[in-house]
Design a protein around this motif. Structure first.
Motif, PDB file in Angstrom:
ATOM      1  N   TYR A 165       0.792  -1.200  -0.056  1.00  8.55           N
ATOM      2  CA  TYR A 165      -0.080   0.083  -0.023  1.00  8.55           C
ATOM      3  C   TYR A 165       0.892   1.318   0.212  1.00  8.55           C
ATOM      4  N   MET A 166       2.000   1.259   0.948  1.00  9.58           N
ATOM      5  CA  MET A 166       2.652   2.614   0.777  1.00  9.58           C
ATOM      6  C   MET A 166       3.681   2.799  -0.164  1.00  9.58           C
ATOM      7  N   VAL A 167       4.025   1.529  -0.721  1.00 10.46           N
ATOM      8  CA  VAL A 167       4.973   1.657  -1.927  1.00 10.46           C
ATOM      9  C   VAL A 167       4.273   2.171  -2.899  1.00 10.46           C
ATOM     10  N   HIS A 168       2.907   1.627  -3.241  1.00  8.84           N
ATOM     11  CA  HIS A 168       2.154   2.023  -4.249  1.00  8.84           C
ATOM     12  C   HIS A 168       1.806   3.764  -4.283  1.00  8.84           C
ATOM     13  N   TYR A 169       1.555   4.124  -2.824  1.00  4.57           N
ATOM     14  CA  TYR A 169       1.309   5.629  -2.827  1.00  4.57           C
ATOM     15  C   TYR A 169       2.381   6.328  -2.953  1.00  4.57           C
ATOM     16  N   GLY A 170       3.673   5.971  -2.474  1.00  2.00           N
ATOM     17  CA  GLY A 170       4.945   6.775  -2.495  1.00  2.00           C
ATOM     18  C   GLY A 170       5.311   6.715  -4.236  1.00  2.00           C
ATOM     19  N   GLU A 171       5.194   5.515  -4.723  1.00  2.44           N
ATOM     20  CA  GLU A 171       5.580   5.636  -6.070  1.00  2.44           C
ATOM     21  C   GLU A 171       4.534   6.609  -6.943  1.00  2.44           C
ATOM     22  N   LEU A 173       3.104   9.401  -5.949  1.00  5.84           N
ATOM     23  CA  LEU A 173       3.941  10.712  -5.591  1.00  5.84           C
ATOM     24  C   LEU A 173       5.071  10.694  -6.517  1.00  5.84           C
ATOM     25  N   LEU A 174       6.047   9.913  -6.275  1.00  4.39           N
ATOM     26  CA  LEU A 174       7.366  10.134  -7.266  1.00  4.39           C
ATOM     27  C   LEU A 174       7.172  10.462  -8.885  1.00  4.39           C
ATOM     28  N   GLN A 175       6.068   9.550  -9.243  1.00  2.00           N
ATOM     29  CA  GLN A 175       5.615   9.558 -10.609  1.00  2.00           C
ATOM     30  C   GLN A 175       5.053  11.294 -11.000  1.00  2.00           C
ATOM     31  N   ARG A 176       4.313  11.637  -9.971  1.00  7.10           N
ATOM     32  CA  ARG A 176       3.449  12.803 -10.279  1.00  7.10           C
ATOM     33  C   ARG A 176       4.395  14.147  -9.989  1.00  7.10           C
ATOM     34  N   TYR A 177       5.341  13.931  -8.978  1.00 10.19           N
ATOM     35  CA  TYR A 177       5.945  15.130  -8.637  1.00 10.19           C
ATOM     36  C   TYR A 177       7.348  14.950  -8.875  1.00 10.19           C
ATOM     37  N   GLY A 178       7.802  13.763  -9.058  1.00 11.87           N
ATOM     38  CA  GLY A 178       9.360  13.649  -9.059  1.00 11.87           C
ATOM     39  C   GLY A 178      10.317  14.741 -10.037  1.00 11.87           C
ATOM     40  N   HIS A 179       9.421  15.030 -11.026  1.00  9.03           N
ATOM     41  CA  HIS A 179      10.215  16.084 -11.891  1.00  9.03           C
ATOM     42  C   HIS A 179      10.202  17.434 -11.108  1.00  9.03           C
ATOM     43  N   LYS A 180       9.578  17.597 -10.161  1.00 10.91           N
ATOM     44  CA  LYS A 180       9.625  18.854  -9.362  1.00 10.91           C
ATOM     45  C   LYS A 180      10.256  19.002  -8.127  1.00 10.91           C
ATOM     46  N   VAL A 181      10.231  17.814  -7.482  1.00 10.83           N
ATOM     47  CA  VAL A 181      10.527  17.708  -6.107  1.00 10.83           C
ATOM     48  C   VAL A 181      11.718  16.861  -6.071  1.00 10.83           C
ATOM     49  N   LYS A 182      12.868  17.507  -5.524  1.00  6.46           N
ATOM     50  CA  LYS A 182      14.326  16.560  -5.597  1.00  6.46           C
ATOM     51  C   LYS A 182      14.260  15.991  -4.266  1.00  6.46           C
ATOM     52  N   TYR A 183      13.957  16.542  -3.147  1.00  6.05           N
ATOM     53  CA  TYR A 183      14.302  15.907  -1.618  1.00  6.05           C
ATOM     54  C   TYR A 183      13.052  15.402  -1.155  1.00  6.05           C
ATOM     55  N   TRP A 184      12.906  14.056  -0.704  1.00 10.56           N
ATOM     56  CA  TRP A 184      11.930  13.298  -0.294  1.00 10.56           C
ATOM     57  C   TRP A 184      12.296  12.697   0.843  1.00 10.56           C
ATOM     58  N   ILE A 185      11.225  12.649   1.868  1.00 10.65           N
ATOM     59  CA  ILE A 185      11.589  11.721   3.117  1.00 10.65           C
ATOM     60  C   ILE A 185      10.361  10.868   3.218  1.00 10.65           C
ATOM     61  N   PRO A 186      10.291   9.508   3.234  1.00  6.75           N
ATOM     62  CA  PRO A 186       9.362   8.616   3.084  1.00  6.75           C
ATOM     63  C   PRO A 186       8.536   8.840   4.601  1.00  6.75           C
ATOM     64  N   PHE A 187       9.275   8.825   5.826  1.00  2.50           N
ATOM     65  CA  PHE A 187       8.829   8.725   6.991  1.00  2.50           C
ATOM     66  C   PHE A 187       9.250   9.921   7.871  1.00  2.50           C
ATOM     67  N   ASN A 188       8.341  10.523   8.551  1.00  3.00           N
ATOM     68  CA  ASN A 188       8.697  11.580   9.490  1.00  3.00           C
ATOM     69  C   ASN A 188       9.067  10.952  10.690  1.00  3.00           C
ATOM     70  N   GLN A 189      10.521  11.205  11.369  1.00  3.51           N
ATOM     71  CA  GLN A 189      10.797  10.909  12.626  1.00  3.51           C
ATOM     72  C   GLN A 189      10.641   9.213  12.888  1.00  3.51           C
ATOM     73  N   ILE A 190      11.382   8.515  11.906  1.00  2.00           N
ATOM     74  CA  ILE A 190      11.324   6.935  11.942  1.00  2.00           C
ATOM     75  C   ILE A 190      11.510   6.450  13.124  1.00  2.00           C
ATOM     76  N   ASN A 191      12.266   7.017  14.093  1.00  3.10           N
ATOM     77  CA  ASN A 191      12.681   6.570  15.346  1.00  3.10           C
ATOM     78  C   ASN A 191      11.797   6.682  16.449  1.00  3.10           C
ATOM     79  N   LEU A 192      10.919   7.272  16.295  1.00  5.01           N
ATOM     80  CA  LEU A 192      10.123   7.727  17.570  1.00  5.01           C
ATOM     81  C   LEU A 192       9.064   6.761  18.016  1.00  5.01           C
ATOM     82  N   LYS A 228      12.627   0.359  -0.903  1.00  7.45           N
ATOM     83  CA  LYS A 228      12.232   0.114  -2.132  1.00  7.45           C
ATOM     84  C   LYS A 228      11.734   1.430  -3.055  1.00  7.45           C
ATOM     85  N   LEU A 229      11.391   2.422  -2.283  1.00  8.74           N
ATOM     86  CA  LEU A 229      11.195   3.772  -2.839  1.00  8.74           C
ATOM     87  C   LEU A 229      12.432   4.487  -3.326  1.00  8.74           C
TER      88      LEU A 229
END
Ligand code: BG6
Length: 477
Positions: A165-171, A173-192, A228-229
């Motif tokens: 589910y999340m890879v599909h969501y992330g992919e 986003l990358l397809q739609r905005y990848g040519h406009k957005v260079k920096y991506w953070i899949p998860f906010n604060q993964i360690n919390l 994967k992303l």
């Protein structure tokens, strides 16, 4: 002869950071579904010093979904959904050349559909284009505490199906905005995970008889999604950078007793574990030993190990608010269990002010990984007093100035810092306590804790100050 670093590099990214679930509001428009953040109630009698997190058992989750009496501030945010042009205009006026925002998964795949919700994507088309048109580099978080509730009903991230589910969501986003957005953070604060199992992993605390095992299994799945992303991003456009993000939890020993020193080191390793896996591509042995001793059985396949090894993250993003001290006799391995530092003062929420702690953690990260660092959040939450159309927030200026100085010191040491993105440039709803009155902004928003007010925006004293900092590339502080 060596060339010394003297200050912030040219092209340094100055900006601010936000999360969809704390700013957007409009929780029920254009097909959006409810998320983990939408069910965080405002508690009028909350004890600010006790971190009130939105954890749930199965029963409390059922109850909150039926609760029609309480006020849920994150459903309304600061109304960015309708005021994004005004807000981006204010950021431009301060001179921002970058802006960290998140995309709300429940707008894009409200119920786990195969096709994305076009109305949801259309909103971010407009926002991202506005950011770029105003001269800012968009930095996008894919998941910042707003897990769609249908994912929670599947068991959250501990369910391996959620990876797809999340890879599909992330992919998407990358397809739609990848040519406009260079920096991506899949998860906010993964360690919390120990502070917020519900909003970052979608887990209920009584989902099984071994909650800690659930947490680490869920985290393993998030590591796989991250890898994967990264794999997908690299096949799409070589400029895309995928970052791993930590909430800084660097612990200092409470005393110089050897037990405290070693205990702090072990607690730190438990935090570095998250970035070790993402940046070095493998589980550290001390963590496997910890799992073994705690009876935690995380399912990790050979294919998983390969994936993690091959697709490590490009940069380390982190938030820094305050430092933490631990005592071997009093504290456990739980990341939230700390001892008060007698040398530091804090705010009303007990968050200490420690710019040296900022310098310390940046130096540790750089020495450990030698990967570019992004300061994805920093700031001072305060109950501002609004008088005569403004706020005299010298305390915020002092906090930020000292932290920027600390960052500059690290840069002079050769630490590669690419961005400084103070939290909540326009006041927003607090993540931890769901209060509006815990404010971080350069801009005051006229809403109170119950969402009453005009929502109008007013510049605080820190607005002009930050503008000068940016104009001078961090020289005028
Ligand atoms: C970070 C989160 O942990 O801290 C943000 O990524 C959050 O979402 C910020 O708002 C400050 O915390 P709080 O509880 O003051 O909003």
């Amino acid at each position: 002869m060596y060339q010394l670093e003297t200050g912030f590099p040219e092209g340094f990214l100055w900006g601010g950071a936000t999360a969809a679930c704390q700013i957007e509001g409009a929780y029920d428009v254009d097909g959006r579904s409810l998320s983990t953040s939408d069910i965080h109630r405002y508690e009028p009698h909350l004890n600010r010093k006790e971190l009130v997190e939105n954890e749930h058992t199965r029963a409390s989750l059922e109850a909150v979904l039926k609760d029609e009496a309480s006020y849920f501030p994150k459903r309304y945010g600061n109304d960015f959904y309708h005021r994004y042009q005004e807000d981006i205009g204010l950021m431009k006026e301060m001179g921002f050349n970058s802006f960290r925002l998140s995309i709300a998964w429940p707008r894009i795949f409200p119920q786990g559909e195969a096709q994305p919700n076009e109305e949801g994507l259309a909103f971010y088309d407009k926002v991202i284009d506005e950011v770029i048109a105003n001269g800012m580099e968009p930095i996008v978080t894919m998941l910042h505490y707003d897990i769609p509730l249908h994912i929670v009903s599947l068991g959250g991230f501990k369910n391996p199906k959620v990876i797809d589910y999340m890879v599909h969501y992330g992919e998407t986003l990358l397809q739609r905005y990848g040519h406009k957005v260079k920096y991506w953070i899949p998860f906010n604060q993964i360690n919390l995970i120990q502070y917020c199992g519900f909003k970052s992993l979608g887990l209920v605390t009584d989902g099984s008889d071994h909650f800690e095992e659930d947490q680490y299994q869920a985290i393993h799945h998030q590591f796989l999604i991250n890898a994967k992303l990264k794999e997908i991003a690299k096949t799409m456009a070589s400029e895309i950078q995928i970052g791993i993000m930590l909430a800084d939890c660097t612990f200092a020993p409470h005393t110089c007793r050897p037990e405290d020193v070693v205990f702090a080191m072990k607690r730190n390793r438990m935090q570095y574990f998250f970035s070790d896996v993402a940046l070095r591509g493998a589980y550290p042995m001390h963590m496997l030993r910890y799992f073994n001793e705690q009876g935690i059985n995380v399912k990790i396949t050979e294919a998983d190990k390969q994936l993690l090894k091959q697709h490590t993250s490009d940069f380390l993003a982190f938030s820094y608010y305050y430092s933490r001290t631990v005592d071997a006799e009093k504290n456990t391995m739980d990341a939230a269990d700390i001892t008060e530092n007698p040398y530091l003062k804090g705010n009303d929420w007990g968050w200490t002010i420690d710019p040296l702690g900022f310098y310390n953690c940046m130096s540790q990260y750089w020495d450990r990984y030698q990967k570019p660092l992004m300061v994805a959040e920093n700031g001072f939450g305060y109950e501002d007093v609004f008088v005569d159309g403004t706020v005299h927030d010298q305390y915020r200026i002092d906090y930020l100035r000292e932290h920027i100085k600390a960052m500059k010191e690290a840069i002079k040491d050769g630490v590669e810092v690419m961005a400084y993105l103070p939290w909540g440039p326009i006041d927003l709803v607090s993540s931890g306590t769901a209060e509006m009155s815990k404010r971080y902004g350069f801009v005051y928003v006229d809403f109170d804790d119950l969402g009453r007010g005009t929502g109008n925006r007013y510049k605080k004293d820190s607005f002009d100050w930050y503008k000068k900092v940016i104009e001078s590339n961090g020289e005028v502080l």
